[in-house]
Design an enzyme around this catalytic site. Structure first.
Site, short mmCIF file in Angstrom:
data_model
loop_
_atom_site.label_atom_id
_atom_site.label_comp_id
_atom_site.label_asym_id
_atom_site.label_seq_id
_atom_site.Cartn_x
_atom_site.Cartn_y
_atom_site.Cartn_z
N ARG A 163 0.85 -1.18 0.00
CA ARG A 163 0.00 0.00 0.00
C ARG A 163 0.89 1.23 0.00
O ARG A 163 1.94 1.27 0.68
CB ARG A 163 -0.88 0.02 1.25
CG ARG A 163 -2.08 -0.93 1.19
CD ARG A 163 -3.10 -0.51 0.13
NE ARG A 163 -4.26 -1.38 0.07
CZ ARG A 163 -4.43 -2.38 -0.79
NH1 ARG A 163 -3.48 -2.67 -1.67
NH2 ARG A 163 -5.54 -3.09 -0.79
N HIS A 221 -0.55 -0.39 -9.86
CA HIS A 221 -1.29 -1.26 -8.92
C HIS A 221 -1.76 -2.53 -9.64
O HIS A 221 -2.96 -2.81 -9.72
CB HIS A 221 -2.47 -0.50 -8.30
CG HIS A 221 -2.94 -1.12 -7.00
ND1 HIS A 221 -3.42 -0.40 -5.95
CD2 HIS A 221 -3.00 -2.42 -6.60
CE1 HIS A 221 -3.76 -1.20 -4.95
NE2 HIS A 221 -3.51 -2.45 -5.33
C1 GLV Z 1 -5.14 -5.36 -3.82
O1 GLV Z 1 -4.66 -4.28 -3.69
C2 GLV Z 1 -5.69 -6.17 -2.76
O2 GLV Z 1 -5.76 -5.71 -1.62
O3 GLV Z 1 -6.09 -7.32 -3.04
#
Ligand code: GLV
Length: 311
Positions: free
Chosen positions: A223, A275
């Site tokens: 994150r 991401h």
């Molecule tokens: C992706 O960011 C997840 O938390 O699966």
């Protein structure tokens, strides 16, 4: 039983769930409001607030991802409804590949070769022994422990860190503040796979980045909030004056999408990915969703998310 699904490719999830549970009505969040209401279960990733607010008789919410930070921050999340999240569900392997790529990128000097190519410079760099390239993994949940084990099986000495003590074969596990400092002082690459919580925000700050050996690299598929981005930029230096940290592979950011004018896009020693390290794999995740719903229906005790802890 009514299940409402919200995720990017919701139609595929709807079909897979409906096939596996023919007795259930499975809708996507595109269904008319009157049909979406009174769901028994929501299976969601980045659900809009209205979808949560309009429900009155939910028995459970299934988070179609590993991190529950988005869900917990959504306004209108009903309190008292049990939340479960995907645990590994195929994401461990995807994440492990991403991280191994990052570790190898720096270990095999791919960053240096990319620079050298700009000036047609033919200069091989020595390959250190893997034993001299310890990797630190911060976060030893389902995905973090999979990644740590994978790196260890690839031959790297792995040091893992978690809030509470853990034991993983082939991984030296540390915990607590002192354990974190010890880990940081030893590793050539540090990988962050922790949840976004009040306790992990800005964990890799200027002081902690300075504890890394000079020339270490940072890999963040977890994150954005785990790293103080300005502190990382300062530690990276610039093309003229390389800093303490050699480079970074970053998949997650404090603001996503990463704004076009953000200096991380331009930094010569940073690789930005959007991401994408571990998109939720449909088939494995569906099996887990079905087993959660069956367990809820059977009144079994499930390992639920603790909202006050953030994971
Ligand atoms: C992706 O960011 C997840 O938390 O699966």
């Amino acid at each position: 039983m009514k299940i409402v699904v919200h995720i990017d490719d919701a139609a595929q999830w709807q079909t897979a769930l409906a096939n596996a549970m023919p007795q259930a009505t499975v809708l996507t969040s595109d269904a008319p409001e009157s049909e979406r209401q009174n769901a028994d279960y929501l299976a969601v990733w980045k659900a809009p607030a209205y979808l949560l607010q309009e429900q009155t008789q939910l028995k459970g919410i299934i988070n179609l991802g590993a991190g529950v930070d988005y869900l917990l921050k959504t306004s209108g999340l009903p309190s008292g409804v049990p939340i479960v999240k995907l645990r590994d569900a195929g994401m461990g392997e995807l994440m492990a590949d991403y991280v191994l790529y990052g570790v190898l990128h720096f270990y095999r000097s791919m960053d240096r070769y990319a620079f050298q190519q700009q000036s047609a410079t033919w200069e091989p760099h020595a390959v250190p022994e893997k034993a001299q390239w310890p990797v630190g993994v911060l976060g030893l949940g389902a995905i973090g422990s999979f990644v740590a084990t994978h790196l260890s099986q690839a031959g790297f000495p792995v040091v893992g860190w978690s809030r509470s003590p853990k034991k993983i074969n082939g991984v030296r596990c540390l915990h607590g503040n002192q354990g974190l400092d010890e880990l940081l002082s030893q590793v050539q690459s540090v990988v962050t796979i922790l949840p976004d919580t009040a306790a992990t925000e800005g964990l890799l700050n200027a002081e902690r980045l300075a504890k890394l050996p000079k020339g270490a690299s940072v890999i963040n598929p977890g994150r954005g909030s785990l790293i103080d981005e300005q502190a990382l930029l300062d530690a990276l230096g610039d093309a003229q004056t390389p800093g303490h940290v050699r480079g970074a592979l970053l998949d997650v950011f404090c603001e996503e999408p990463l704004p076009a004018n953000h200096p991380l896009w331009q930094h010569p020693n940073v690789i930005v990915t959007p991401h994408m390290a571990a998109p939720t794999p449909l088939h494995e995740a569906i099996d887990q969703v079905i087993s959660y719903i069956k367990a809820f229906e059977a009144g079994e005790t499930l390992a639920t998310v603790t909202p006050s802890e953030g994971y």
